[in-house]
Design a protein around this motif. Structure first.
Motif, PDB file in Angstrom:
ATOM      1  N   LEU A  88      -7.592  -4.050  -0.590  1.00  0.00           N
ATOM      2  CA  LEU A  88      -8.005  -4.927   0.504  1.00  0.00           C
ATOM      3  C   LEU A  88      -9.162  -5.807   0.066  1.00  0.00           C
ATOM      4  CD1 LEU A  88      -7.677  -2.507   3.565  1.00  0.00           C
ATOM      5  CD2 LEU A  88      -6.049  -4.202   2.726  1.00  0.00           C
ATOM      6  N   LYS A  89     -10.044  -5.211  -0.730  1.00  0.00           N
ATOM      7  CA  LYS A  89     -11.180  -5.965  -1.274  1.00  0.00           C
ATOM      8  C   LYS A  89     -10.686  -7.101  -2.185  1.00  0.00           C
ATOM      9  CE  LYS A  89     -15.454  -6.763  -2.370  1.00  0.00           C
ATOM     10  NZ  LYS A  89     -15.945  -7.827  -1.505  1.00  0.00           N
ATOM     11  N   GLU A 149      -4.100  -1.626   8.235  1.00  0.00           N
ATOM     12  CA  GLU A 149      -4.376  -2.603   7.186  1.00  0.00           C
ATOM     13  C   GLU A 149      -4.400  -4.023   7.730  1.00  0.00           C
ATOM     14  OE1 GLU A 149      -1.259  -1.514   4.606  1.00  0.00           O
ATOM     15  OE2 GLU A 149      -2.190   0.460   4.363  1.00  0.00           O
ATOM     16  N   MET A 160      -7.828  -8.556  -2.052  1.00  0.00           N
ATOM     17  CA  MET A 160      -7.214  -9.596  -1.220  1.00  0.00           C
ATOM     18  C   MET A 160      -8.276 -10.512  -0.652  1.00  0.00           C
ATOM     19  SD  MET A 160      -4.257  -7.748   0.916  1.00  0.00           S
ATOM     20  CE  MET A 160      -2.747  -7.200   0.187  1.00  0.00           C
ATOM     21  N   GLU A 161      -9.391  -9.919  -0.274  1.00  0.00           N
ATOM     22  CA  GLU A 161     -10.479 -10.714   0.267  1.00  0.00           C
ATOM     23  C   GLU A 161     -10.995 -11.695  -0.795  1.00  0.00           C
ATOM     24  OE1 GLU A 161     -12.980  -8.065   2.645  1.00  0.00           O
ATOM     25  OE2 GLU A 161     -14.611  -9.467   2.173  1.00  0.00           O
ATOM     26  N   ALA A 187      -7.616  -4.525   9.254  1.00  0.00           N
ATOM     27  CA  ALA A 187      -8.714  -4.618   8.299  1.00  0.00           C
ATOM     28  C   ALA A 187      -8.769  -5.960   7.576  1.00  0.00           C
ATOM     29  CB  ALA A 187      -8.584  -3.495   7.268  1.00  0.00           C
ATOM     30  N   ILE A 188      -7.626  -6.597   7.329  1.00  0.00           N
ATOM     31  CA  ILE A 188      -7.661  -7.723   6.409  1.00  0.00           C
ATOM     32  C   ILE A 188      -7.082  -9.022   6.962  1.00  0.00           C
ATOM     33  CG2 ILE A 188      -5.478  -7.027   5.315  1.00  0.00           C
ATOM     34  CD1 ILE A 188      -8.344  -8.396   3.282  1.00  0.00           C
ATOM     35  N   THR A 232       0.808  -1.223   0.000  1.00  0.00           N
ATOM     36  CA  THR A 232       0.000   0.000   0.000  1.00  0.00           C
ATOM     37  C   THR A 232       0.836   1.266   0.000  1.00  0.00           C
ATOM     38  OG1 THR A 232      -0.114  -0.077   2.397  1.00  0.00           O
ATOM     39  CG2 THR A 232      -1.910  -1.098   1.191  1.00  0.00           C
TER      40      THR A 232
END
Lengths: 356, 508
Positions: free
Chosen positions: B181-182, B203, B184-185, B206-207, B169
């Motif tokens: 991040l999305k 981060e 990665m999900e 978040a993930i 990032t």
């Protein structure tokens, strides 16, 4: 700490260089002892094999060391400011030329004459170096390319002017005015008729001035900053381009001095040259091995001169003279790969550290 | 438990340093496993071991349960391990497809490169993971965020199942970070395993599922992210309590110290990097310049400090027009500059530390007389700065600057610039690559300058840094300022839109 490390690397390189020479001699079945005898005789004139001392060798050793110490300082000075003055050769030639012209054409009183001629040589070298310097500063033209080209310009240009001097033959000029030479009867008598001359005073002053300017003055500080990191020097407000020009001019001045003392001391007349005599190129090797510092360059110059004057001695004892070149180029090679040596040292240290 | 990667008791020793000391991490299949640690903690070395760039001194590596010897990156690729590097390795003038197949080009039956079918395949991959990349666009025409996705696609195209992201990032806008991040999900939902190297706690929170904290080459702990707070993780990372908040009181600003009018600066290629910028910095305030790297910030700073000439416009420092001044004269007029690149501009690395302290002032009477340096004064001054600014090094003022840590090098620069007490202090990326302790210290020093009534111009690519330090924030995009806002009236998302080129008026 850092200088010590460099010193160690240089000493190891010298030892390895001599080792290469010894190995080659041993493999080709030559007399290894003769090599060391030659080196000893070449330096202090002492002959182990036949006994007896002849100081003439010592005198000639110093004579050949003087100019290459000066060219070593010249290359080192420019290098410390980030410049590679490969044009040293040409600056030596121009120094010789200027000193010769002044010595032949301008009559001067006794003490003044040698000094003025030497300075004339220095200034001629500086002006010759100004050309690559200003081209680098203004147009970012590589000083290596212009320097090499100017070497040839100097070589053939100098011959033209030397020939035009009154009384010149196609090989040489007339003897310069006796009061402008650096020779000295006392030295001659002391060293069994060698050509040893007062040039060593110039060398000592140059070594001291080099050290003083580099280490003690604001000017040296700004030169070193420029040489280490041009961008940071610019950031700090140092005038980088001015430094580039001045440093290569000082470098040229030192090379010019070398030219002057060769002319006024060693020969006493101007010579037409068919090829460069490599004082400038020897200077590169000397500066490299000497780590571009004053004392180091002094000793490296002595070493390279020794290898040079030993060559004819070797030949008389049945060893090919090229062994001297092999040793000096091996030394340069080992210094050039100093990182390998440093790494080996580090490994050795950690190996030893791990054991104890 | 089903592990994709197991690194068991892995050590990597370099001469004199244990970069990794008996490290064990186990990465579950389909999870995001974060590696957290300060600079120099050994994260990158560990990943280089996993990727086959280094051979471990001892220890075992297992991929999907079986022990493997990863002797080169090619072996790693064959085992399904892919790495997204911090600096992308893409050919600018090639298309996305060309970049992805580079080195392993599929042929049609006539022997030409089969762009059409590959592009289709890439398109499918892209859709499957929500990457939204057009296979036919050229790298030079797409944003940095898109380029990163091309790097991800490269791995997926090679059928990588385990993806290593190295500080992914650092180069992205806040919006792009959210999108990444999305992605990665999506990747983990499809069964991919992700190892995320980062020092950004937000981060991780978040993930990531698990987080392994590394300090000085050793594993400190592996924690469940959902049960651990950011503060706890930070403390594990640095080994002591940390305070994220910068202590900063409201204060009245004074007169304008720097006024910039209609400034235009060209870059090296001769196009305008700074296009008509005007702003001012007042005494007693920090003006932050936010923006993604490469939007004209460097050129702006070079023009302000005299390292580069402005092609148009003017700059006034304390009501004196400095546009025509050279660098030295600008320093003498009251400017201080902590440069973006501390190795290129900030320090002469081969100088001793003490020599680096006097680069601006070595010619003044303080440090020299008749052109000869006063070594005693230089030593005294160096000792004073070393003590005041807590600059640590192996050999004190005689240390070789190159041998010092990044944090202490930066402290040395900060010390030098702040001690000259400039009316305008320009700080660019002051904490890049530094550890938490050094960051805290440097932030405090910058704020102290502001509190002393000096003007500070801060350029940073880290939005957190801009937000926590600045009083006002100017956002740069493509050589222009898209808006100047009060720091307390804005947030990351608003700034992010402006960083992507929206004008202040258009931001919702």
């Amino acid at each position: 700490m850092k200088i010590n490390k460099r010193l160690v690397v240089s000493l190891i390189s010298i030892a390895l260089g001599i080792l290469v020479g010894v190995l080659i001699l041993a493999i080709s079945g030559k007399d290894v002892v003769a090599l060391f005898n030659g080196l000893l005789k070449g330096s202090i004139g002492y002959d182990i094999v036949n006994g007896g001392i002849n100081l003439r060798y010592f005198g000639e050793f110093l004579v050949s060391a003087m100019p290459i110490i000066l060219t070593g300082l010249a290359v080192g000075f420019a290098y410390r400011c980030g410049m590679f003055n490969i044009g040293c050769e040409g600056q030596v030639i121009m120094g010789s030329l200027a000193s010769c012209m002044v010595a032949i054409l301008v009559p001067m009183p006794n003490i003044v004459a040698p000094i003025v001629c030497i300075l004339a040589g220095g200034f001629a070298g500086a002006m010759w170096a100004f050309v690559p310097g200003i081209l680098k500063a203004k147009f970012n033209i590589s000083e290596v390319v212009t320097g090499i080209m100017l070497n040839y310009t100097a070589l053939y240009g100098a011959n033209y002017f030397l020939k035009a001097l009154p009384g010149s033959t196609t090989q040489r000029t007339v003897e310069i005015a006796a009061n402008a030479t650096l020779g000295n009867d006392f030295f001659k008598a002391m060293t069994n008729n060698s050509r040893l001359h007062f040039g060593f005073i110039v060398v000592i002053i140059a070594v001291f001035a080099y050290w003083f300017i580099m280490e003690k003055t604001t000017f040296g500080y700004s030169l070193r900053a420029t040489g280490f990191n041009k961008n940071a020097a610019e950031y700090a407000g140092i005038k980088v381009n001015k430094n580039i020009v001045i440093s290569i001019m000082i470098s040229g001045f030192l090379a010019g001095l070398a030219g002057a003392i060769i002319l006024q001391g060693t020969f006493g007349y101007g010579r037409m040259m068919v090829a460069p005599e490599n004082y400038g190129f020897d200077g590169i090797a000397v500066a490299l091995v000497g780590g571009c510092n004053a004392i180091g360059t002094l000793f490296a110059g002595l070493l390279f001169a020794l290898l040079k004057v030993t060559q004819p001695l070797l030949q008389t004892s049945g060893i090919p003279r090229e062994i001297g070149d092999i040793i000096s180029s091996s030394i340069v090679f080992f210094v050039a790969i100093q990182y390998v040596i440093e790494k080996a040292l580090l490994k050795y240290k950690s190996y030893k550290g791990g054991k104890s | 438990m089903n592990y994709a990667i197991e690194m068991l008791n892995v050590s990597k020793h370099f001469p004199g340093i244990k970069a990794n000391d008996d490290i064990t991490i186990q990465v579950e299949k389909g999870s995001v496993h974060a590696l957290l640690g300060e600079n120099g903690a050994g994260k990158s070395t560990l990943m280089s071991v996993l990727f086959g760039l280094y051979q471990p001194t001892s220890g075992t590596i297992k991929v999907n349960g079986s022990t493997v010897a990863i002797s080169s990156p090619n072996v790693a690729n064959k085992l399904g391990i892919g790495m997204v590097h911090q600096h992308f390795k893409l050919v600018d003038c090639f298309t996305v497809t060309e970049n992805i197949i580079l080195g392993n080009e599929p042929k049609t039956k006539f022997g030409s490169i089969d762009i059409k079918n590959t592009s289709l395949k890439i398109k499918e991959l892209s859709q499957k993971y929500g990457l939204d990349v057009d296979p036919y666009s050229k790298i030079q025409d797409i944003s940095v965020g898109m380029q990163q996705r091309v790097e991800i696609l490269k791995m997926l195209y090679k059928n990588a199942d385990i993806l290593i992201f190295d500080e992914p990032t650092a180069v992205l806008t806040p919006q792009e970070i959210i999108e990444l991040l999305k992605i990665m999900e999506n990747l983990t939902n499809e069964g991919k395993t992700i190892i995320l190297i980062t020092h950004k706690l937000k981060e991780i929170k978040a993930i990531a599922d698990k987080c392994t904290v590394i300090r000085r080459g050793k594993v400190i702990d592996t924690v469940d992210v959902k049960d651990t707070s950011e503060k706890q993780m930070a403390e594990l990372m640095v080994g002591r309590e940390v305070d994220f908040k910068v202590d900063k009181q409201e204060q009245e600003c004074g007169d304008s110290v720097l006024v910039v009018n209609n400034l235009q600066v060209k870059n090296k290629r001769g196009t305008y990097a700074v296009k008509d910028i005007s702003f001012d910095v007042k005494a007693g305030e920090i003006l932050g310049i936010a923006g993604i790297d490469g939007n004209g910030q460097s050129e702006l700073i070079f023009a302000l400090t005299g390292l580069q000439q402005a092609s148009k416009g003017s700059m006034e420092l304390k009501h004196v027009d400095i546009t025509k001044f050279n660098t030295k004269k600008r320093y003498e007029s009251g400017l201080g500059h902590v440069p973006e690149d501390r190795h290129k501009h900030g320090l002469v690395l081969d100088f001793k530390l003490k020599e680096n302290f006097i680069v601006h002032d070595f010619k003044t009477n303080q440090f020299s007389k008749h052109g000869i340096l006063k070594f005693k004064e230089i030593d005294d001054y160096a000792n004073k700065l070393i003590e005041q600014f807590d600059v640590r090094s192996g050999n004190g003022l005689e240390s070789n600057t190159r041998s010092m840590s990044g944090g202490n090098q930066q402290k040395a620069i900060i010390a030098r610039e702040i001690d000259r007490s400039p009316d305008l202090l320009i700080v660019v990326q002051p904490t890049r690559g530094l550890d938490v302790g050094a960051i805290e210290y440097i932030h405090a020093r910058i704020v102290a300058e502001r509190n002393n009534g000096k003007a500070v111009l801060l350029v940073s690519f880290e939005l957190d840094e801009i937000l926590s330090l600045s009083d006002r924030i100017a956002v740069m995009f493509d050589g222009t300022i898209t808006g100047i806002v009060d720091a307390k009236d804005t947030d990351e998302l608003k700034l992010g839109q402006m960083m992507a080129g929206k004008k202040l008026e258009e931001v919702c």
